[in-house]
Design a protein around this motif. Sequence first.
Motif, PDB file in Angstrom:
ATOM      1  N   ILE A  49      10.983  53.774  62.337  1.00 64.81           N
ATOM      2  CA  ILE A  49       9.913  54.433  61.574  1.00 64.81           C
ATOM      3  C   ILE A  49       9.611  53.678  60.272  1.00 64.81           C
ATOM      4  CG2 ILE A  49      11.515  56.024  60.406  1.00 64.81           C
ATOM      5  CD1 ILE A  49       9.279  58.107  60.486  1.00 64.81           C
ATOM      6  N   GLY A  50      10.628  52.965  59.765  1.00 62.01           N
ATOM      7  CA  GLY A  50      10.448  52.260  58.492  1.00 62.01           C
ATOM      8  C   GLY A  50       9.940  50.835  58.644  1.00 62.01           C
ATOM      9  N   ARG A  51       9.596  50.421  59.850  1.00 64.49           N
ATOM     10  CA  ARG A  51       9.089  49.060  60.036  1.00 64.49           C
ATOM     11  C   ARG A  51       7.830  48.788  59.204  1.00 64.49           C
ATOM     12  NH1 ARG A  51       7.463  44.781  60.059  1.00 64.49           N
ATOM     13  NH2 ARG A  51       7.608  43.097  61.564  1.00 64.49           N
ATOM     14  N   PRO A  52       6.938  49.786  59.057  1.00 60.73           N
ATOM     15  CA  PRO A  52       5.764  49.528  58.203  1.00 60.73           C
ATOM     16  C   PRO A  52       6.100  49.397  56.715  1.00 60.73           C
ATOM     17  CG  PRO A  52       5.377  51.406  59.664  1.00 60.73           C
ATOM     18  CD  PRO A  52       6.839  51.092  59.728  1.00 60.73           C
ATOM     19  N   PHE A  53       7.284  49.830  56.294  1.00 61.23           N
ATOM     20  CA  PHE A  53       7.657  49.664  54.875  1.00 61.23           C
ATOM     21  C   PHE A  53       8.464  48.381  54.751  1.00 61.23           C
ATOM     22  CE2 PHE A  53       8.972  54.373  55.490  1.00 61.23           C
ATOM     23  CZ  PHE A  53       7.674  54.783  55.691  1.00 61.23           C
ATOM     24  N   LYS A  54       7.809  47.259  54.857  1.00 64.32           N
ATOM     25  CA  LYS A  54       8.566  45.999  54.851  1.00 64.32           C
ATOM     26  C   LYS A  54       8.870  45.542  53.422  1.00 64.32           C
ATOM     27  CE  LYS A  54       7.138  42.551  57.498  1.00 64.32           C
ATOM     28  NZ  LYS A  54       6.190  41.458  57.813  1.00 64.32           N
ATOM     29  N   THR A  55      10.138  45.230  53.157  1.00 62.19           N
ATOM     30  CA  THR A  55      10.520  44.679  51.856  1.00 62.19           C
ATOM     31  C   THR A  55      10.670  43.168  52.017  1.00 62.19           C
ATOM     32  OG1 THR A  55      11.889  46.658  51.768  1.00 62.19           O
ATOM     33  CG2 THR A  55      12.014  45.195  49.899  1.00 62.19           C
ATOM     34  N   SER A  56       9.925  42.422  51.244  1.00 59.04           N
ATOM     35  CA  SER A  56       9.919  40.962  51.384  1.00 59.04           C
ATOM     36  C   SER A  56      11.120  40.335  50.689  1.00 59.04           C
ATOM     37  CB  SER A  56       8.637  40.396  50.771  1.00 59.04           C
ATOM     38  OG  SER A  56       8.663  40.608  49.373  1.00 59.04           O
ATOM     39  N   LYS A  57      11.359  39.065  50.973  1.00 59.90           N
ATOM     40  CA  LYS A  57      12.453  38.356  50.291  1.00 59.90           C
ATOM     41  C   LYS A  57      12.210  38.318  48.783  1.00 59.90           C
ATOM     42  CE  LYS A  57      10.346  33.917  51.762  1.00 59.90           C
ATOM     43  NZ  LYS A  57       9.080  34.576  52.159  1.00 59.90           N
ATOM     44  N   GLU A  58      10.945  38.185  48.387  1.00 59.67           N
ATOM     45  CA  GLU A  58      10.610  38.155  46.957  1.00 59.67           C
ATOM     46  C   GLU A  58      10.932  39.509  46.306  1.00 59.67           C
ATOM     47  OE1 GLU A  58       8.465  37.438  49.435  1.00 59.67           O
ATOM     48  OE2 GLU A  58       8.230  35.274  49.271  1.00 59.67           O
ATOM     49  N   GLU A  59      10.595  40.591  47.035  1.00 60.21           N
ATOM     50  CA  GLU A  59      10.840  41.928  46.482  1.00 60.21           C
ATOM     51  C   GLU A  59      12.336  42.245  46.427  1.00 60.21           C
ATOM     52  OE1 GLU A  59       6.786  44.212  47.914  1.00 60.21           O
ATOM     53  OE2 GLU A  59       8.272  43.631  49.391  1.00 60.21           O
ATOM     54  N   LEU A  60      13.061  41.850  47.479  1.00 58.33           N
ATOM     55  CA  LEU A  60      14.508  42.119  47.500  1.00 58.33           C
ATOM     56  C   LEU A  60      15.191  41.469  46.302  1.00 58.33           C
ATOM     57  CD1 LEU A  60      15.312  41.595  51.300  1.00 58.33           C
ATOM     58  CD2 LEU A  60      15.641  43.714  50.013  1.00 58.33           C
ATOM     59  N   LEU A  61      14.921  40.180  46.109  1.00 55.95           N
ATOM     60  CA  LEU A  61      15.576  39.471  45.002  1.00 55.95           C
ATOM     61  C   LEU A  61      14.990  39.881  43.655  1.00 55.95           C
ATOM     62  CD1 LEU A  61      16.271  35.889  46.375  1.00 55.95           C
ATOM     63  CD2 LEU A  61      17.933  37.478  45.384  1.00 55.95           C
ATOM     64  N   GLY A  62      13.669  40.101  43.620  1.00 49.08           N
ATOM     65  CA  GLY A  62      13.018  40.516  42.369  1.00 49.08           C
ATOM     66  C   GLY A  62      13.551  41.856  41.904  1.00 49.08           C
ATOM     67  N   PHE A  63      13.692  42.799  42.845  1.00 54.86           N
ATOM     68  CA  PHE A  63      14.221  44.106  42.471  1.00 54.86           C
ATOM     69  C   PHE A  63      15.651  43.983  41.952  1.00 54.86           C
ATOM     70  CE2 PHE A  63      16.882  47.740  43.302  1.00 54.86           C
ATOM     71  CZ  PHE A  63      16.214  48.713  42.587  1.00 54.86           C
TER      72      PHE A  63
END
Length: 375
Positions: free
Chosen positions: A242-256
């Motif tokens: 169900i969470g496939r549409p909420f994709k967290t990018s590599k930039e967001e993962l490291l940025g967060f």
Amino acid sequence: MISYSGLGLKPIINASEPYTKLGGSLMRESTIETMRIASSNFINMEALTDYCCNKVANITKNEAAFITTGAAAGLVLCAAACSLQYSQKLSTPRQNNEEYSKKEVLMFEGAYLQQIPYWNLVKNAGVNIKLVNPDENAINEAVNENSVGFFLFPGTLYEKGILTCEEAIPLIKRKSIPIIVDAAAQLPPSRNLWYYTKILGADIAIFSGGKHIRGPQSTGLLVGRSTLIRECRSLASPHPGIGRPFKTSKEELLGFTEALECFLKENEEERFNLQLTILNEIQSKIRLKEGYQIQVKHIGRLGTYQPLLWLNLPKGISGKEVSTYTLSRETPIDIGYIDYDPEQADDRIFINAYNLLPSEVDSVVKAINEFIVQH
Ligand SMILES: *Cc1c(COP(=O)(O)O)cnc(C)c1O
């Protein structure tokens, strides 16, 4: 290079809150630089997710963590994860549709349901919502074999008239169902990142990454019990749940992760005092007229650790009127006002300096003084 003004869009001074409609917050330089570096290579996303989530769990003193695309996504993922655990308990979950369709997420009945729109989002996970009167007997009666989890919304405003998390969590825990706390905007203090889970005993607490943490606006954080966090992760991107549409990018993962590290390293008292200095300066420069009253309070929205300046308005003038005026100026300014609480009159405005720069103080003062002169 583009600029907002070049696009015909006016940058807004944020004198209110890290509202989503304004773009959340402004990322620190180090976050932007981290995202730039993250964007320069391909990477094994599972391994990167492991690294970031382990680090975040560690620095927030939690058993486990998962970085998602916002607190709203977190609510859906948590409801889905609770459902998954529930269906795993059923003997033949997928075939037994009748039983499966009965699953319920529990929440307190209360005025907060009119003040925040987010609780409704759990329905996206295919669960029903069962509203429970905020007392011990009602909790005991409401929890049954169809209950998949109990969702709580903390904050002095939302908890008005109902049990607080401190009161409710011990009662719900006796019923052995997962407790999810939507603490999206309950920062600072940063200790809330582990308070709801490690101190109060909730299974998961949800936070916005794009509000006070100043991460990418499209990030959010789940912290808590590792089994349930693992279910959330299994339902999220890159897995086709169900969470496939909420994709967290590599930039967001490291940025967060970078933003959260910075947030936790900052001295909260210093940040509070910096905000206080800005608000005191504004207070000293506002020229009051009869009917206007000004006060700096040492408590933020929802009971958070930040000072706020309150300006009470004369009869007949609403906070929304002031906000509309300041937003329509050549340099638009977003001023806080109370329009979501049916019990409170919209007869005042507030200024939060969390996202206000010292260089913006004069514009804010000028706008308010000009409004006062004209009204
Ligand atoms: C802001 C907020 C959300 C949504 O957060 P996002 O990170 O923007 O998805 C959810 N719940 C509450 C209580 C909030 O204040």
